[in-house]
Design an enzyme around this catalytic site. Sequence first.
Site, PDB file in Angstrom:
ATOM      1  N   SER A 128      16.455  -8.239 -20.092  1.00  0.00           N
ATOM      2  CA  SER A 128      17.593  -7.318 -20.150  1.00  0.00           C
ATOM      3  C   SER A 128      18.770  -7.880 -20.929  1.00  0.00           C
ATOM      4  CB  SER A 128      18.056  -6.964 -18.730  1.00  0.00           C
ATOM      5  OG  SER A 128      17.063  -6.257 -18.042  1.00  0.00           O
ATOM      6  N   GLU A 255      31.212  -7.357   4.877  1.00  0.00           N
ATOM      7  CA  GLU A 255      30.034  -6.807   5.548  1.00  0.00           C
ATOM      8  C   GLU A 255      29.155  -7.887   6.156  1.00  0.00           C
ATOM      9  OE1 GLU A 255      28.203  -2.934   3.809  1.00  0.00           O
ATOM     10  OE2 GLU A 255      28.768  -4.172   2.099  1.00  0.00           O
ATOM     11  N   ASP A 360      14.574  -1.412 -12.352  1.00  0.00           N
ATOM     12  CA  ASP A 360      13.940  -2.657 -12.773  1.00  0.00           C
ATOM     13  C   ASP A 360      13.550  -3.512 -11.572  1.00  0.00           C
ATOM     14  OD1 ASP A 360      13.547  -4.926 -14.883  1.00  0.00           O
ATOM     15  OD2 ASP A 360      15.000  -5.779 -13.479  1.00  0.00           O
ATOM     16  N   HIS A 364       9.852  -4.881 -10.382  1.00  0.00           N
ATOM     17  CA  HIS A 364       9.549  -6.303 -10.184  1.00  0.00           C
ATOM     18  C   HIS A 364       8.954  -6.535  -8.792  1.00  0.00           C
ATOM     19  CE1 HIS A 364      10.965  -8.091 -13.839  1.00  0.00           C
ATOM     20  NE2 HIS A 364      12.203  -7.645 -13.708  1.00  0.00           N
ATOM     21  N   ASP A 401      16.369  -0.547 -21.568  1.00  0.00           N
ATOM     22  CA  ASP A 401      16.399  -1.817 -22.287  1.00  0.00           C
ATOM     23  C   ASP A 401      14.998  -2.331 -22.575  1.00  0.00           C
ATOM     24  OD1 ASP A 401      16.030  -2.108 -19.564  1.00  0.00           O
ATOM     25  OD2 ASP A 401      17.473  -3.719 -19.298  1.00  0.00           O
TER      26      ASP A 401
END
Length: 574
Positions: A128, A255, A360, A364, A401
């Site tokens: 990327s 958080e 993406d 993966h 990309d």
Amino acid sequence: MKPLRLLPAAVALILTACASQPGPATHQAAASAIAVPQIQRPQQETAQWWFTAGAAAAHTNVGATPPRAKNVIVFLGDGMSITTIAAAHILLGQRQGKDGESARLAFETLPYTALSRTYETDSQTPDSAGTMSAIMTGVKTKAGFISVSQAANRADCASSRGQELVTALELAELSGMSTGAVTTTKITHATPAATYGHLPERNWESDVDVGQSPAGGDCADFARQLVEQPFGDGLEVALGGGRENFMLPIQRDPEEPGRPGKRLDQRDLIAQWSARPGATYVWNKQQFDAVDISRTTHLLGLFERSHMRFEHDRTNPPANESGRVAAEEPSLAEMTRTALKMLKKNPKGYFLMVEGGRIDHAHHGGNAYRALTDTIAFSEAVQAALDDTDAADTLIVVTADHAHTLTFAGYPQRGNPILGLVHGGSDFEDSGSALALDQHKLPYTTLGYANGPGYVGASDQQPEGPKNYPHYYRSLGKPAAGRPDLTKVDTQAPDYMQESTVPFMSESHGGEDVAIFARGPGAQAFHGELEQNVIFHIIVQSSPLLREALCRNGSCNADKVPVNLPDRAKLLAK
């Protein structure tokens, strides 16, 4: 009803009219020639050569009379291969109870399309960093490089000095336009970083990352480069994840109280951003929804410590480490709408990049469900922009990309659930409505991966057979029983992982072309098969302010086409 018959004269008139329409050949004839040095590739490729070659290719398509785009929006579906698009629009249609095969995602309705070649200067299958750098700077470069030329060395700060490439976002700031970057990943991740940052290492997201690199030197990390953007007054909008890269160790994540900030340089970047008049920082949806756009000049939203949640998990929020349900975060479409409200306040126009970054990450992880639902969420963001902009003055470019190894195979009958088992046949002669079987009489899914963590062998985390997302493992064995019997497995479940042929801890990118879709002034230049860096050149040649910024820097030829690589140091000195 009688069939329609055309008179010979009418037919002749139609043919004459069709012949007079300006096509690619007409544009090519109208464009003046740009001399591109003849070189041996790849040995003699340079940043200057890539820039000139990209400008020439763009000018051929754009034509001699440049379009006049006031605003530019680049939508980037990270890892959004053509297979991903096809599967996602089928899922969208099937979710709506319609014919999925003929359904269309928002960007598939745009009038102009092209293909983009994604290889990098050192890699057939790209990452990327180098690909988004090509889109943002007009120059192809190496894998892992963020808007730095291929002349530098990976993770070597000193070698990148003077090799920084000017980005479209920086040109927009230099021109007085407003700018923004919106993503579902960390705002310091490769794709958004390529819009505003310059480093020979994509992983230098905080000062700690730079300090841990032997040749990190005194390079400023991406979080710092975002806040201290030297062009204009910096980004007006930055929305995504990655709080930890902006916070000090003495600060605790709101958080996840057990997680401190990463920065060791004593720079509280959130406070630094907020110190500017009219600047606002938000970290949850409630605060985001309450932002007063009319009184806000710069908006920073960091909605997660790391990456934002997948769309499926955003709408089904998990409990955090303290057992409490995590704070709500806005959708990509909601962030896009707010970004446009902020940027539209500038009468000079704006440049906005919006990334569906977690498409993406789902790939993966070998999980098609999350990849496709994030693609649909990305489409909703594109639709939000289409609804809120005018095609007469806003150029919208939607692309990816790079690709992934997602496969769309078998011969499922029409209407077969895209995430389900194949009902049809293993070949055309065998098609029908029965459950399709492989040569071992086992069923299989339409979607699969060429490699990845969905390999069916037993690991130290999950037993042999189908895998559930996420599957992070340290050791993996070969399957003793071969392919599993999926007859009673719910392959449409959100956590089902498609089978992968080759065992990889993380599924890999693909090296094939990706699609480009466009609308607005300059969109007609997107046709044919283009080198990825040509996208930048079509954008700047279609935007008067971006083109003029380059011409003022001495980048333009006699026809006012930017053909010479701009000197970023000179631009900074002005």
